[in-house]
Design an enzyme around this catalytic site. Structure first.
Site, mmCIF file in Angstrom:
data_model
loop_
_atom_site.group_PDB
_atom_site.id
_atom_site.type_symbol
_atom_site.label_atom_id
_atom_site.label_comp_id
_atom_site.label_asym_id
_atom_site.label_seq_id
_atom_site.Cartn_x
_atom_site.Cartn_y
_atom_site.Cartn_z
ATOM 1 N N ASP A 1 3.670 38.793 -53.037
ATOM 2 C CA ASP A 1 3.323 39.789 -52.023
ATOM 3 C C ASP A 1 3.768 41.189 -52.406
ATOM 4 O O ASP A 1 3.663 42.120 -51.612
ATOM 5 C CB ASP A 1 3.898 39.403 -50.662
ATOM 6 C CG ASP A 1 5.421 39.389 -50.625
ATOM 7 O OD1 ASP A 1 6.036 39.212 -51.697
ATOM 8 O OD2 ASP A 1 5.998 39.546 -49.532
ATOM 9 N N SER B 1 5.937 34.926 -50.328
ATOM 10 C CA SER B 1 6.556 35.792 -51.324
ATOM 11 C C SER B 1 6.532 35.148 -52.705
ATOM 12 O O SER B 1 5.476 34.915 -53.265
ATOM 13 C CB SER B 1 7.978 36.149 -50.881
ATOM 14 O OG SER B 1 8.500 37.197 -51.652
ATOM 15 N N ASP C 1 6.063 39.938 -57.570
ATOM 16 C CA ASP C 1 5.900 38.589 -57.035
ATOM 17 C C ASP C 1 4.615 38.539 -56.209
ATOM 18 O O ASP C 1 3.811 39.469 -56.230
ATOM 19 C CB ASP C 1 7.121 38.174 -56.206
ATOM 20 C CG ASP C 1 7.329 39.073 -54.989
ATOM 21 O OD1 ASP C 1 6.762 40.174 -54.949
ATOM 22 O OD2 ASP C 1 8.067 38.659 -54.073
ATOM 23 N N ASP D 1 6.556 42.692 -52.751
ATOM 24 C CA ASP D 1 7.726 43.397 -52.241
ATOM 25 C C ASP D 1 8.791 43.495 -53.331
ATOM 26 O O ASP D 1 9.652 44.377 -53.292
ATOM 27 C CB ASP D 1 8.274 42.766 -50.963
ATOM 28 C CG ASP D 1 8.748 41.328 -51.139
ATOM 29 O OD1 ASP D 1 8.424 40.689 -52.160
ATOM 30 O OD2 ASP D 1 9.443 40.829 -50.226
#
Length: 450
Positions: free
Chosen positions: A232, A92, A230, A234
């Site tokens: 990834d 992440s 960020d 999410d």
């Protein structure tokens, strides 16, 4: 083994190919027959994804590989490809040296609590159900996942003709946001859109400091909105048309007020600003608090009366659309709000803010420190909550001390109606942390007798 958002740590020491192999074995051995797998752009992700797939197939699960995609694409892929689990190889917003694994169930919800415990226990025991030679799982590749995600985003958005947006994926997996906004008619510019797991342009976590270039660019070209993700994707945070970075609590209040009907609830973590509760009271709604971590927020958001879930860190969950944070969806919904209701800065001006301070202290033994703080202050204050770490509420504010579930940090948060009082509460909390560190460093011999 699991933190607030899956498994994370430094590659080669805390997270290895063996870790990924065993997670794959454990997921398949727990009865998951078909698993979707994706990864963010980190170089180590290829190795870890290969090991994960080996573990899954060794124990009989079929695998659908999506390649380098966003985490919300993996979440949506569980349903698209008739799977009963999903795994994202990602750390992440953590630094490039880290990597990890996020697990998703058949509904696209994050593994939390007992689900995580069951996987961790199976790995500890080594009890894996390996398949016979003719029962090894098959592997297929799905190449349309990103396009399907973009299609879903376009369906969820409003026409954006005339809107100027700058999208900064931070060299991560969030470039599909730009594609969706473009298809909706927006004039889109990108920063740092080339995937690169070393995150050369800025650190992966989208903070005001890290997004300095985005803020400057939005102002320089007179854009209407800036979007940051960020690694990834999410998470999603935003920049106003004036180049101001939007605090996560303010964005949470704005999204929550938009999503809720009178009598409904919003799920948010225990470190959420009082401003969110106040904004919800204005529309006849309420706030329900959870432990920090999007998995805990998502779990609460599954309750019928909860219309939305969010974290000030930038995780936004619309349970009627997807049961996990979807940064690109948040970007599309925010752009639609700006197109329909006017400048973001003006919308934010209707959200009352309070002085809030958040900082982190780098500590390896963060869980031990927070446990010591909790033991020390439990008898000193009347209102102490231990949903996550230890939160103290007083008549004019509150403070929270909690261990990060993703990094070796102790997070300290304080808030009050008055800035000086916020500082005072923060210093109280930090003093408790300092005392706990000194006590642990002294060891049993340095502690006073009971």
């Amino acid at each position: 083994m699991f933190g607030t958002s899956g498994i994370r740590g430094e590659v080669g020491s805390e997270v290895t190919a063996s870790t990924a192999l065993d997670v794959g074995r454990a997921v398949a051995s727990a009865g998951r027959d078909r698993v979707v797998v994706g990864r963010d752009p980190r170089d180590s992700g290829r190795m870890l994804a290969d090991a994960l797939v080996a573990g899954l197939t060794e124990c009989g699960a079929d695998v659908v590989r999506l390649g380098e995609v966003s985490t919300p694409t993996v979440v949506r892929g569980v349903g698209w490809y008739d799977a009963d689990a999903g795994v994202t190889v990602t750390a992440s917003h953590n630094p490039p040296a880290d990597n990890g694994l996020k697990l998703w169930d058949e509904q696209g919800s994050a593994y939390v609590g007992p689900q995580q415990d069951a996987i961790a226990e199976r790995i500890r025991s080594g009890e894996f159900d390996r398949a016979d030679w003719d029962g090894v799982g098959a592997v297929e590749t799905a190449e349309d996942a990103v396009e399907r995600h973009v299609d879903a985003l376009v369906e969820a958005g409003a026409p954006l003709e005339g809107l100027s947006v700058v999208v900064d994926p931070g060299n991560g997996s969030g470039r599909l946001t730009a594609a969706a906004l473009d298809r909706l008619g927006a004039d889109v510019e990108t920063l740092n859109a080339q995937p690169d797991g070393s995150f050369p342009a800025r650190p992966s976590e989208p903070t005001a400091e890290h997004c300095r270039s985005l803020r400057q660019f939005v102002g320089a070209i007179d854009a209407d909105l800036g979007i940051a993700h960020d690694g990834d994707a999410d998470r999603m945070l935003a920049v106003t048309e004036t180049g101001e970075f939007v605090a996560g609590d303010a964005l949470l209040a704005l999204f929550a007020r938009d999503a809720v009907e009178p009598g409904e609830r919003i799920a948010a973590p225990i470190n959420t600003s009082m401003a969110v509760r106040r904004a919800l009271q204005d529309v006849g709604a309420s706030l329900t608090l959870t432990a920090v971590g999007d998995g805990h927020v998502a779990e609460r958001a599954r309750e019928r009366s909860v219309a939305f879930g969010g974290e000030p860190s930038g995780a936004w969950i619309w349970p009627d659309a997807v049961p996990a944070p979807d940064g690109p969806l948040a970007a599309v919904r925010l752009a639609s709000m700006v197109a329909e209701r006017g400048p973001l800065a003006e919308q934010l001006s209707t959200v009352e803010s309070t002085p809030l301070r958040r900082e982190s202290v780098s500590i390896e033994r963060n869980d031990e420190v927070v446990a010591a703080v909790s033991e020390t202050i439990r008898d000193r204050y009347d209102a102490v909550t231990d949903i996550d770490g230890v939160r103290v509420d007083v008549t004019d504010g509150w403070f929270l001390v909690r261990a990060s579930g993703t990094q070796p940090l102790v997070r300290i948060t304080a808030e009050s109606e008055d800035a000086d009082r916020t500082t005072e509460l923060f210093e109280q909390a930090r003093e408790h942390v300092g005392d706990a560190i000194e006590e642990l460093d002294a060891g049993p011999a340095g502690r006073p007798e009971a």
